[in-house]
Design a protein around this motif. Structure first.
Motif, short mmCIF file in Angstrom:
data_model
loop_
_atom_site.label_atom_id
_atom_site.label_comp_id
_atom_site.label_asym_id
_atom_site.label_seq_id
_atom_site.Cartn_x
_atom_site.Cartn_y
_atom_site.Cartn_z
N SER A 65 -70.32 38.69 -14.03
CA SER A 65 -69.23 37.73 -13.81
C SER A 65 -69.46 36.44 -14.59
N LEU A 66 -70.73 36.05 -14.70
CA LEU A 66 -71.05 34.83 -15.44
C LEU A 66 -70.76 35.01 -16.93
N LEU A 67 -71.09 36.17 -17.46
CA LEU A 67 -70.79 36.45 -18.86
C LEU A 67 -69.28 36.49 -19.09
N GLU A 68 -68.55 37.11 -18.15
CA GLU A 68 -67.10 37.17 -18.28
C GLU A 68 -66.48 35.78 -18.22
N SER A 69 -67.04 34.92 -17.38
CA SER A 69 -66.55 33.55 -17.31
C SER A 69 -66.82 32.80 -18.60
N ALA A 70 -67.99 33.05 -19.21
CA ALA A 70 -68.32 32.40 -20.47
C ALA A 70 -67.37 32.84 -21.58
N VAL A 71 -67.02 34.13 -21.58
CA VAL A 71 -66.07 34.64 -22.57
C VAL A 71 -64.70 34.01 -22.35
N ALA A 72 -64.29 33.91 -21.08
CA ALA A 72 -62.99 33.32 -20.77
C ALA A 72 -62.93 31.85 -21.17
N ASP A 73 -64.08 31.17 -21.11
CA ASP A 73 -64.13 29.75 -21.49
C ASP A 73 -64.23 29.55 -23.00
#
Length: 281
Positions: free
Chosen positions: A177-185
């Motif tokens: 989820s943290l990686l996905e959030s980084a991609v989204a940001d």
């Protein structure tokens, strides 16, 4: 029940039996080595021994051969560990993306670590001096460079698998989820690696670095088998072997063994301080 509760509140009590057993197993050999290092003792004249104090240590520490061996050992460790970490990081990242038969692949990468070190050393020495190396790359299979390359390649090949598993465990700490959030940001791949993956996997990287550095530090089989190509360049463990079992100088060899152990402790403590990470990330 109260005794169990008291023990659980003090976890060091659970470690006490293991620590006592470790002291019993190591105290006698270490004490014997220290005592032998303070005397002149040789296998050729076992009855001719005398107390000389720290003379053996002075002779070792003022010897150019000793410091050349220490420098070569530290260089060998640095090169081997860096190559292992780079290769293991690539393998761990690949294994994390593989879902089919991943457990079998993880066992497969550990096969080199299960092979006897002397077998690995023989295979790489023969391969790089008179086997596929000269045949494929058209070079002369003799010389100190080839000997160093064979010793380093054997150690890298043997330890990369276990390093991969340690780093893979570290990558498992990175929340998806943290990686996905980084991609989204809008974080770039470089930013995700250095700001998300590496901080979360830092404890595993530290463990792998310290473990493999100490394991490569005591590497003996590969440098020993490459010795015909390295007549003047010996690592510290190999110089210790040569002094004790070729020159039969037990006192001098015992002094070297104590210094080798002390240097290993300094390397381990130094790496732990340099790679210290927070327990909670």
């Amino acid at each position: 029940m109260k005794a169990v509760t008291r023990t659980l509140r003090r976890p060091e009590m659970l470690m006490a039996p293991a620590v006592l057993l470790l002291l019993l197993v190591t105290a006698w050999p270490l004490g014997r080595a220290v005592w032998t290092s303070l005397s002149t003792s040789a296998l050729t004249t076992p009855d001719d021994t005398s107390f000389v104090g720290v003379d053996n240590y002075v002779e070792v520490l003022t010897s150019r051969r000793w410091w050349v061996a220490v420098a070569l050992t530290l260089l060998f460790v640095a090169v081997v560990v860096i190559l292992q970490l780079l290769l293991a990081a690539a393998f761990a990242a690949t294994l994390r993306r593989i879902t089919f038969a991943s457990a079998y692949l993880q066992v497969l990468v550990l096969v080199p670590f299960a092979v006897l070190a002397v077998v690995t050393a023989f295979a790489w020495r023969d391969g790089l001096t008179e086997g596929f190396g000269p045949s494929w790359f058209r070079y002369d299979g003799e010389g100190q460079v080839v000997g160093l390359l064979a010793a380093g390649a054997a150690e890298v090949w043997r330890g990369t698998g276990i390093t991969t598993i340690i780093l893979l465990a570290g990558l498992a700490r990175v929340p998806v989820s943290l990686l996905e959030s980084a991609v989204a940001d809008g974080a770039t791949g470089r930013q995700r690696v250095f700001r998300v993956v590496l901080p979360a996997a830092a404890p595993a990287i530290a463990v792998a670095t310290v473990y493999r550095a100490l394991d490569a530090y005591r590497a003996f089989e590969a440098p020993l088998l490459a010795e015909p190509s390295l007549p003047k360049l010996r690592t510290a463990p190999l110089l210790l072997w040569d002094t004790t079992f070729t020159s039969f100088e037990l006192g001098l060899g015992a002094a070297m063994s104590v210094l080798v152990l002390a240097l290993a402790a300094l390397v381990g403590v130094g790496l732990m301080l340099m790679l210290r990470v927070r327990r909670a990330l």
